[in-house]
Design a protein around this motif. Sequence first.
Motif, mmCIF file in Angstrom:
data_model
loop_
_atom_site.group_PDB
_atom_site.id
_atom_site.type_symbol
_atom_site.label_atom_id
_atom_site.label_comp_id
_atom_site.label_asym_id
_atom_site.label_seq_id
_atom_site.Cartn_x
_atom_site.Cartn_y
_atom_site.Cartn_z
ATOM 1 N N LEU A 60 85.992 76.149 -14.213
ATOM 2 C CA LEU A 60 85.775 77.588 -14.369
ATOM 3 C C LEU A 60 86.536 78.376 -13.305
ATOM 4 C CD1 LEU A 60 81.984 77.589 -15.251
ATOM 5 C CD2 LEU A 60 83.916 77.917 -16.793
ATOM 6 N N GLY A 61 86.540 77.912 -12.074
ATOM 7 C CA GLY A 61 87.287 78.586 -11.009
ATOM 8 C C GLY A 61 88.782 78.529 -11.259
ATOM 9 N N GLY A 62 89.282 77.369 -11.670
ATOM 10 C CA GLY A 62 90.709 77.231 -11.962
ATOM 11 C C GLY A 62 91.134 78.115 -13.121
ATOM 12 N N GLN A 63 90.342 78.151 -14.164
ATOM 13 C CA GLN A 63 90.674 78.983 -15.322
ATOM 14 C C GLN A 63 90.644 80.460 -14.935
ATOM 15 O OE1 GLN A 63 88.641 78.032 -18.928
ATOM 16 N NE2 GLN A 63 89.142 79.973 -19.889
ATOM 17 N N THR A 64 89.677 80.873 -14.146
ATOM 18 C CA THR A 64 89.602 82.263 -13.699
ATOM 19 C C THR A 64 90.814 82.625 -12.859
ATOM 20 O OG1 THR A 64 87.191 82.135 -13.720
ATOM 21 C CG2 THR A 64 88.168 83.928 -12.441
ATOM 22 N N LEU A 65 91.233 81.732 -11.984
ATOM 23 C CA LEU A 65 92.409 81.970 -11.147
ATOM 24 C C LEU A 65 93.664 82.118 -12.007
ATOM 25 C CD1 LEU A 65 93.556 82.130 -8.261
ATOM 26 C CD2 LEU A 65 93.906 79.658 -8.380
ATOM 27 N N ILE A 66 93.824 81.258 -13.003
ATOM 28 C CA ILE A 66 94.998 81.333 -13.882
ATOM 29 C C ILE A 66 95.004 82.664 -14.649
ATOM 30 C CG2 ILE A 66 96.034 80.360 -15.972
ATOM 31 C CD1 ILE A 66 95.259 77.595 -14.875
ATOM 32 N N VAL A 67 93.853 83.085 -15.168
ATOM 33 C CA VAL A 67 93.776 84.341 -15.920
ATOM 34 C C VAL A 67 94.097 85.530 -15.008
ATOM 35 C CG1 VAL A 67 92.186 85.891 -17.142
ATOM 36 C CG2 VAL A 67 92.225 83.462 -17.676
ATOM 37 N N VAL A 68 93.536 85.531 -13.798
ATOM 38 C CA VAL A 68 93.810 86.631 -12.859
ATOM 39 C C VAL A 68 95.297 86.679 -12.519
ATOM 40 C CG1 VAL A 68 93.393 87.405 -10.481
ATOM 41 C CG2 VAL A 68 91.481 86.752 -11.931
ATOM 42 N N ALA A 122 88.367 61.736 -23.829
ATOM 43 C CA ALA A 122 87.932 62.976 -24.460
ATOM 44 C C ALA A 122 86.555 63.383 -23.933
ATOM 45 C CB ALA A 122 87.891 62.809 -25.974
ATOM 46 N N GLU A 123 85.694 62.408 -23.774
ATOM 47 C CA GLU A 123 84.373 62.710 -23.244
ATOM 48 C C GLU A 123 84.461 63.182 -21.793
ATOM 49 O OE1 GLU A 123 79.928 60.749 -22.965
ATOM 50 O OE2 GLU A 123 81.622 59.460 -23.414
ATOM 51 N N ALA A 124 85.312 62.542 -21.002
ATOM 52 C CA ALA A 124 85.475 62.961 -19.603
ATOM 53 C C ALA A 124 86.043 64.377 -19.535
ATOM 54 C CB ALA A 124 86.391 61.984 -18.877
ATOM 55 N N PHE A 125 86.997 64.690 -20.414
ATOM 56 C CA PHE A 125 87.583 66.027 -20.443
ATOM 57 C C PHE A 125 86.539 67.061 -20.857
ATOM 58 C CE2 PHE A 125 90.346 69.348 -22.357
ATOM 59 C CZ PHE A 125 91.031 69.690 -21.204
ATOM 60 N N ALA A 126 85.722 66.734 -21.852
ATOM 61 C CA ALA A 126 84.674 67.654 -22.295
ATOM 62 C C ALA A 126 83.656 67.884 -21.183
ATOM 63 C CB ALA A 126 83.991 67.106 -23.544
ATOM 64 N N ARG A 127 83.347 66.851 -20.426
ATOM 65 C CA ARG A 127 82.421 67.021 -19.299
ATOM 66 C C ARG A 127 83.053 67.902 -18.216
ATOM 67 N NH1 ARG A 127 78.060 63.689 -19.580
ATOM 68 N NH2 ARG A 127 78.235 61.950 -21.030
ATOM 69 N N PHE A 128 84.385 67.829 -18.077
ATOM 70 C CA PHE A 128 85.088 68.634 -17.081
ATOM 71 C C PHE A 128 85.007 70.121 -17.412
ATOM 72 C CE2 PHE A 128 89.158 70.519 -15.619
ATOM 73 C CZ PHE A 128 88.917 70.459 -14.268
#
Length: 189
Positions: free
Chosen positions: A62-70, A49-55
Amino acid sequence: MTAATPDAPVSDPVAPIAPKKAHVDHLRFHKQHAHLSTTFGNDSFALKAEAFARFFGTPMFLGGQTLIVVLWIGVNLSGFTQFDVYPFILLNLAFSLQAAYAAPLILLAQTRQAARDKAHADADAQHREALALANEQRMAMAAQSSAQMLQLLEQNTRLTEMTKALTERVETLTVEMHGHFVKKKVDPV
């Protein structure tokens, strides 16, 4: 002179022997705090959970999430497929679900980091205290050594003065004896 073979060790009798460096554990003062369990423990869930939160804060996320939204919006607006039409309610629901999990995970990571920071601060404070105590002991030993050196110098001065006085006395006695014996030899009658 013989040539050295590649298998034979070459030793330079003139080269100084380098002292072996002892392995210094720079975290030795932190080891006494290793037993401290963080607020959420060290089990695999807490670590993941800590590793995921750091991710969440990385440029990759942020780039991956932006690509998915676009892609999501592009696919739905282009007419290729329309599983989530214009107000994009499903996308909004996905963001809400992500926020619902992200906030507690980020708080968990911050709490764990705060616990680690506190343990490190405690270890650093104890290390500084140990250094101050050791410094005070060294200063006391230096003062004691200085006092002993001063006392030895005073004793040496007194002994030197006594030696000088005794030497002068021996010289005086020698002159007197010499005068007495020389006078007797000259005056045989």
